[in-house]
Design a protein around this motif. Structure first.
Motif, PDB file in Angstrom:
ATOM      1  N   HIS A  23      -6.938  36.951  36.240  1.00 53.62           N
ATOM      2  CA  HIS A  23      -6.910  37.459  37.613  1.00 53.62           C
ATOM      3  C   HIS A  23      -7.228  38.952  37.670  1.00 53.62           C
ATOM      4  O   HIS A  23      -7.855  39.425  38.629  1.00 53.62           O
ATOM      5  CB  HIS A  23      -5.542  37.187  38.250  1.00 53.62           C
ATOM      6  CG  HIS A  23      -5.446  35.846  38.901  1.00 53.62           C
ATOM      7  ND1 HIS A  23      -5.150  34.698  38.210  1.00 53.62           N
ATOM      8  CD2 HIS A  23      -5.640  35.457  40.194  1.00 53.62           C
ATOM      9  CE1 HIS A  23      -5.148  33.668  39.026  1.00 53.62           C
ATOM     10  NE2 HIS A  23      -5.448  34.104  40.238  1.00 53.62           N
ATOM     11  N   ALA A  24      -6.787  39.691  36.666  1.00 54.49           N
ATOM     12  CA  ALA A  24      -7.095  41.126  36.640  1.00 54.49           C
ATOM     13  C   ALA A  24      -8.598  41.342  36.530  1.00 54.49           C
ATOM     14  O   ALA A  24      -9.155  42.264  37.151  1.00 54.49           O
ATOM     15  CB  ALA A  24      -6.369  41.786  35.470  1.00 54.49           C
ATOM     16  N   TRP A  25      -9.265  40.487  35.758  1.00 54.66           N
ATOM     17  CA  TRP A  25     -10.730  40.571  35.694  1.00 54.66           C
ATOM     18  C   TRP A  25     -11.336  40.361  37.076  1.00 54.66           C
ATOM     19  O   TRP A  25     -12.284  41.058  37.473  1.00 54.66           O
ATOM     20  CB  TRP A  25     -11.273  39.511  34.730  1.00 54.66           C
ATOM     21  CG  TRP A  25     -12.715  39.209  34.978  1.00 54.66           C
ATOM     22  CD1 TRP A  25     -13.798  39.952  34.603  1.00 54.66           C
ATOM     23  CD2 TRP A  25     -13.239  38.104  35.736  1.00 54.66           C
ATOM     24  NE1 TRP A  25     -14.955  39.375  35.059  1.00 54.66           N
ATOM     25  CE2 TRP A  25     -14.643  38.238  35.760  1.00 54.66           C
ATOM     26  CE3 TRP A  25     -12.663  37.018  36.371  1.00 54.66           C
ATOM     27  CZ2 TRP A  25     -15.468  37.325  36.410  1.00 54.66           C
ATOM     28  CZ3 TRP A  25     -13.480  36.106  37.017  1.00 54.66           C
ATOM     29  CH2 TRP A  25     -14.865  36.263  37.036  1.00 54.66           C
ATOM     30  N   LEU A  26     -10.817  39.398  37.822  1.00 53.05           N
ATOM     31  CA  LEU A  26     -11.352  39.085  39.139  1.00 53.05           C
ATOM     32  C   LEU A  26     -11.262  40.272  40.090  1.00 53.05           C
ATOM     33  O   LEU A  26     -12.141  40.481  40.923  1.00 53.05           O
ATOM     34  CB  LEU A  26     -10.604  37.886  39.732  1.00 53.05           C
ATOM     35  CG  LEU A  26     -11.020  37.441  41.138  1.00 53.05           C
ATOM     36  CD1 LEU A  26     -12.463  36.959  41.144  1.00 53.05           C
ATOM     37  CD2 LEU A  26     -10.092  36.339  41.646  1.00 53.05           C
ATOM     38  N   GLU A  27     -10.213  41.073  39.958  1.00 51.16           N
ATOM     39  CA  GLU A  27     -10.015  42.206  40.864  1.00 51.16           C
ATOM     40  C   GLU A  27     -11.074  43.287  40.697  1.00 51.16           C
ATOM     41  O   GLU A  27     -11.308  44.069  41.604  1.00 51.16           O
ATOM     42  CB  GLU A  27      -8.628  42.818  40.646  1.00 51.16           C
ATOM     43  CG  GLU A  27      -7.490  41.931  41.094  1.00 51.16           C
ATOM     44  CD  GLU A  27      -6.141  42.622  40.927  1.00 51.16           C
ATOM     45  OE1 GLU A  27      -5.961  43.723  41.502  1.00 51.16           O
ATOM     46  OE2 GLU A  27      -5.283  42.094  40.213  1.00 51.16           O
ATOM     47  N   GLY A  28     -11.695  43.346  39.529  1.00 50.90           N
ATOM     48  CA  GLY A  28     -12.742  44.341  39.311  1.00 50.90           C
ATOM     49  C   GLY A  28     -12.494  45.157  38.050  1.00 50.90           C
ATOM     50  O   GLY A  28     -11.402  45.132  37.477  1.00 50.90           O
ATOM     51  N   PRO A  29     -13.523  45.904  37.593  1.00 49.25           N
ATOM     52  CA  PRO A  29     -13.434  46.636  36.322  1.00 49.25           C
ATOM     53  C   PRO A  29     -12.273  47.619  36.257  1.00 49.25           C
ATOM     54  O   PRO A  29     -11.595  47.714  35.237  1.00 49.25           O
ATOM     55  CB  PRO A  29     -14.778  47.370  36.256  1.00 49.25           C
ATOM     56  CG  PRO A  29     -15.698  46.550  37.102  1.00 49.25           C
ATOM     57  CD  PRO A  29     -14.860  46.012  38.214  1.00 49.25           C
ATOM     58  N   GLU A  30     -12.027  48.352  37.342  1.00 51.97           N
ATOM     59  CA  GLU A  30     -10.952  49.344  37.324  1.00 51.97           C
ATOM     60  C   GLU A  30      -9.586  48.676  37.168  1.00 51.97           C
ATOM     61  O   GLU A  30      -8.752  49.101  36.350  1.00 51.97           O
ATOM     62  CB  GLU A  30     -10.987  50.174  38.615  1.00 51.97           C
ATOM     63  CG  GLU A  30      -9.974  51.315  38.621  1.00 51.97           C
ATOM     64  CD  GLU A  30     -10.103  52.183  39.854  1.00 51.97           C
ATOM     65  OE1 GLU A  30      -9.124  52.877  40.202  1.00 51.97           O
ATOM     66  OE2 GLU A  30     -11.190  52.179  40.487  1.00 51.97           O
ATOM     67  N   ALA A  31      -9.339  47.624  37.954  1.00 49.56           N
ATOM     68  CA  ALA A  31      -8.068  46.910  37.862  1.00 49.56           C
ATOM     69  C   ALA A  31      -7.926  46.233  36.503  1.00 49.56           C
ATOM     70  O   ALA A  31      -6.821  46.175  35.932  1.00 49.56           O
ATOM     71  CB  ALA A  31      -7.969  45.869  38.980  1.00 49.56           C
ATOM     72  N   PHE A  32      -9.042  45.738  35.958  1.00 51.43           N
ATOM     73  CA  PHE A  32      -9.017  45.065  34.655  1.00 51.43           C
ATOM     74  C   PHE A  32      -8.638  46.054  33.554  1.00 51.43           C
ATOM     75  O   PHE A  32      -7.795  45.761  32.694  1.00 51.43           O
ATOM     76  CB  PHE A  32     -10.388  44.447  34.384  1.00 51.43           C
ATOM     77  CG  PHE A  32     -10.392  43.385  33.322  1.00 51.43           C
ATOM     78  CD1 PHE A  32      -9.237  42.684  32.991  1.00 51.43           C
ATOM     79  CD2 PHE A  32     -11.567  43.054  32.657  1.00 51.43           C
ATOM     80  CE1 PHE A  32      -9.245  41.688  32.012  1.00 51.43           C
ATOM     81  CE2 PHE A  32     -11.585  42.068  31.681  1.00 51.43           C
ATOM     82  CZ  PHE A  32     -10.413  41.397  31.365  1.00 51.43           C
ATOM     83  N   ASP A  33      -9.249  47.239  33.584  1.00 49.92           N
ATOM     84  CA  ASP A  33      -8.930  48.262  32.584  1.00 49.92           C
ATOM     85  C   ASP A  33      -7.473  48.698  32.694  1.00 49.92           C
ATOM     86  O   ASP A  33      -6.789  48.891  31.681  1.00 49.92           O
ATOM     87  CB  ASP A  33      -9.851  49.475  32.761  1.00 49.92           C
ATOM     88  CG  ASP A  33     -11.278  49.186  32.320  1.00 49.92           C
ATOM     89  OD1 ASP A  33     -11.484  48.221  31.566  1.00 49.92           O
ATOM     90  OD2 ASP A  33     -12.189  49.927  32.744  1.00 49.92           O
TER      91      ASP A  33
END
Length: 229
Positions: A23-33
């Protein structure tokens, strides 16, 4: 109720971390990092995912390589929705919200997309039914409709990806008639839920979850046939 009263905190599990990572990947690069930085338990000292979590990257790749999945997952991420429903305020968070396209979507990870799961009320059923996702999507659709004042529900879609190797995937819809039944069932249960929440009635133990297992006190002897009841 133990969680609400601050008496119990659910420990992190491998399945929960798995789902949170995707799900963190889905939120976008910044949220994933940010998620990676805040979740060191997923990684070795060399910064690599532990072996039991490496499949999560393959699941993400599976979704990324599928045009239909990526099309359905296009829209505003983690959209908060609120509305009064059944006499109480509700709040939800939609994974992907695209009202201009007339839909919203949720990303679900599961052990197997097409496996049968036993439910005491439904019998053998899909993971969508067993884990309450029809009710969840129905609530999202109704809350969003009331919040925006639109005359009909947005189309709810589930993008499912399995933890199999290689992962399976599917874009899943739900018919409105089934969602209406789920909302009726939730409404019927609301009086009991509110009574329990505000102390008018006592909650019932399931004797199966982590909390019940931890706090269980036996009050008798059971027959062996009750073990699978």
């Amino acid at each position: 109720m133990a969680k609400i009263n601050g008496e119990y905190t659910e420990p992190s599990s491998e399945a929960l971390l798995f789902g949170s990572y995707v799900h963190a990947w889905l939120e976008g690069p910044e949220a994933f990092d940010e998620f990676k930085q805040n979740t060191p338990a997923l990684f070795t000292n060399k910064g690599q995912l532990y072996k039991q979590y490496q499949l999560a990257d393959i699941m993400i790749e599976t979704i990324q390589n599928d045009p239909l999945c990526m099309f359905v997952l296009t829209g505003r991420k983690e959209e908060i929705i609120t509305a009064d429903l059944f006499g109480v305020p509700w709040k939800g968070k939609i994974d992907v919200y695209d009202p201009d396209a007339g839909r919203f979507a949720d990303l679900k990870t599961t052990r197997a997309l097409r496996g049968k799961i036993w439910d005491n009320e439904l019998g053998y059923c899909s993971f969508v039914e067993a884990y309450g996702y029809i009710g969840q999507m129905a609530l999202y659709a109704e809350i969003e409709k009331r919040m925006t004042g639109r005359s009909e529900w947005l189309e709810p879609l589930i993008v499912g990806v399995s933890k199999e190797d290689p992962p399976d995937k599917a874009v899943i819809n739900i018919d409105e008639s089934r969602m209406a039944v789920e909302l009726e069932d939730i409404e019927k249960k609301m009086d009991r839920i509110l009574q329990v929440k505000h102390g008018g009635q006592k909650p019932e133990r399931c004797e199966k979850c982590r909390y019940c297992r931890r706090t269980k006190q036996l009050d008798g002897i059971i027959h062996f046939t009750e073990l699978i009841g």
